[in-house]
Design an enzyme around this catalytic site. Sequence first.
Site, PDB file in Angstrom:
ATOM      1  N   LYS A  58       0.848  -1.201   0.000  1.00  9.28           N
ATOM      2  CA  LYS A  58       0.000   0.000   0.000  1.00  9.28           C
ATOM      3  C   LYS A  58       0.876   1.240   0.000  1.00  9.28           C
ATOM      4  O   LYS A  58       0.642   2.180  -0.770  1.00  9.28           O
ATOM      5  CB  LYS A  58      -0.898   0.027   1.244  1.00  9.28           C
ATOM      6  CG  LYS A  58      -2.111  -0.868   1.120  1.00  9.28           C
ATOM      7  CD  LYS A  58      -2.816  -1.012   2.459  1.00  9.28           C
ATOM      8  CE  LYS A  58      -3.853  -2.118   2.387  1.00  9.28           C
ATOM      9  NZ  LYS A  58      -4.297  -2.607   3.682  1.00  9.28           N
ATOM     10  N   GLN A 102      -5.293  -1.303   9.532  1.00 12.29           N
ATOM     11  CA  GLN A 102      -5.197  -2.658   8.992  1.00 12.29           C
ATOM     12  C   GLN A 102      -5.850  -3.660   9.950  1.00 12.29           C
ATOM     13  O   GLN A 102      -5.593  -3.643  11.155  1.00 12.29           O
ATOM     14  CB  GLN A 102      -3.710  -3.010   8.776  1.00 12.29           C
ATOM     15  CG  GLN A 102      -3.457  -4.353   8.133  1.00 12.29           C
ATOM     16  CD  GLN A 102      -3.897  -4.438   6.682  1.00 12.29           C
ATOM     17  OE1 GLN A 102      -3.952  -3.427   5.980  1.00 12.29           O
ATOM     18  NE2 GLN A 102      -4.222  -5.633   6.231  1.00 12.29           N
ATOM     19  N   ASP A 125     -11.557   2.823   3.719  1.00 12.66           N
ATOM     20  CA  ASP A 125     -11.956   1.412   3.696  1.00 12.66           C
ATOM     21  C   ASP A 125     -13.471   1.270   3.543  1.00 12.66           C
ATOM     22  O   ASP A 125     -13.969   0.198   3.208  1.00 12.66           O
ATOM     23  CB  ASP A 125     -11.567   0.745   5.026  1.00 12.66           C
ATOM     24  CG  ASP A 125     -10.325  -0.119   4.921  1.00 12.66           C
ATOM     25  OD1 ASP A 125     -10.063  -0.661   3.835  1.00 12.66           O
ATOM     26  OD2 ASP A 125      -9.631  -0.253   5.948  1.00 12.66           O
TER      27      ASP A 125
HETATM   28  N1  GUN Z   1      -7.154  -6.696   6.052  1.00 11.41           N
HETATM   29  C1  GUN Z   1      -7.363  -7.444   4.936  1.00 11.41           C
HETATM   30  N2  GUN Z   1      -7.975  -6.720   3.977  1.00 11.41           N
HETATM   31  C2  GUN Z   1      -8.167  -5.484   4.501  1.00 11.41           C
HETATM   32  C3  GUN Z   1      -8.738  -4.290   3.984  1.00 11.41           C
HETATM   33  O1  GUN Z   1      -9.222  -4.211   2.846  1.00 11.41           O
HETATM   34  N3  GUN Z   1      -8.732  -3.232   4.845  1.00 11.41           N
HETATM   35  C4  GUN Z   1      -8.224  -3.296   6.098  1.00 11.41           C
HETATM   36  N4  GUN Z   1      -8.276  -2.199   6.846  1.00 11.41           N
HETATM   37  N5  GUN Z   1      -7.694  -4.387   6.606  1.00 11.41           N
HETATM   38  C5  GUN Z   1      -7.660  -5.472   5.805  1.00 11.41           C
END
Ligand code: GUN
Length: 305
Positions: A58, A102, A125
């Site tokens: 990311k 996350q 998100d």
């Molecule tokens: N963990 C796995 N996929 C995601 C996601 O799309 N967003 C977040 N915040 N955590 C994750």
Amino acid sequence: MAQVDAAAGTADLIDGKAFAAGLRERIAQEVAGLDFKPGLAVVLVGEDPASQVYVGSKGRQTVEAGMASFEHRLPEDTSEAAVLDLVARLNDDPEVDGILVQLPLPKQIDSTAVINAIDPAKDVDGFHVINAGRLATGQPAMVPCTPLGCLMLLKDRLGDLSGLRAVVLGRSNIVGKPMAQLLLGQNCTVTLAHSRTKDLPGECGRADILVAAVGRPEMVKGDWIKPGATVIDVGINRLPPSAPPGEPGGKGRLVGDVDFEEAAKVAGAITPVPGGVGPMTIACLLANTLVAACRRRGLPEPELL
Ligand code: GUN
């Protein structure tokens, strides 16, 4: 569009990797035209290896798109109060347009409390209850990245989705439920199926669009699929290693929730794993960050779909 090996079947391959690269390119062009730098803050608590990889990717892709990346890595034993305090500071930080915490979080932290502490305008998100409610009621929302990526691939393949029968397999807040809402918003007839659904193969067999997001390796078999259907496989499952670590096969093969080889003989089009939905998730996160940055400043939103 590339075809799956003729001997194996006739389905077209939906190349999410290429689509995501194009989307990131369009985002970078939009960002280059702004007189400010959109910023994305990512919070990682603990040492989960998969999360470390995601967060690294990311950060890299955020910078490649011309945006600012702010990473906050906190130890496994961080308290909920400390995470809430960090979220409050990020909410107030004018350089931060998007906040992603996350998941999963360590067990001493209530994920729902943390997610709902994020400013909904910065919730890239789309997990905040306000954004979930807006999506469900057809109001402008931040939309969760994975289902948004699936929708982009579906519209690119099929154009207008009106009147199509869609079955979403899996009812998570992150994928299944928002995916169903998005497809409903596109005038599909939507069935949200799950582990307690009676006759799963029969339900799936009526779908023009099948989105599988259950986290069960190769659960969806070829004879569950309507001939010609468009199949979107959200699953990323690692099979047990077939050899010792370090040797070929020692890491275990990545497979989706769909038995690809069987499904490719029946479907009209299908996403591979890896290289299908996976790359779309981060590209959509960047898209959401750009949209959040523009909305917060009252600027027109870029057309990215
Ligand atoms: N963990 C796995 N996929 C995601 C996601 O799309 N967003 C977040 N915040 N955590 C994750």
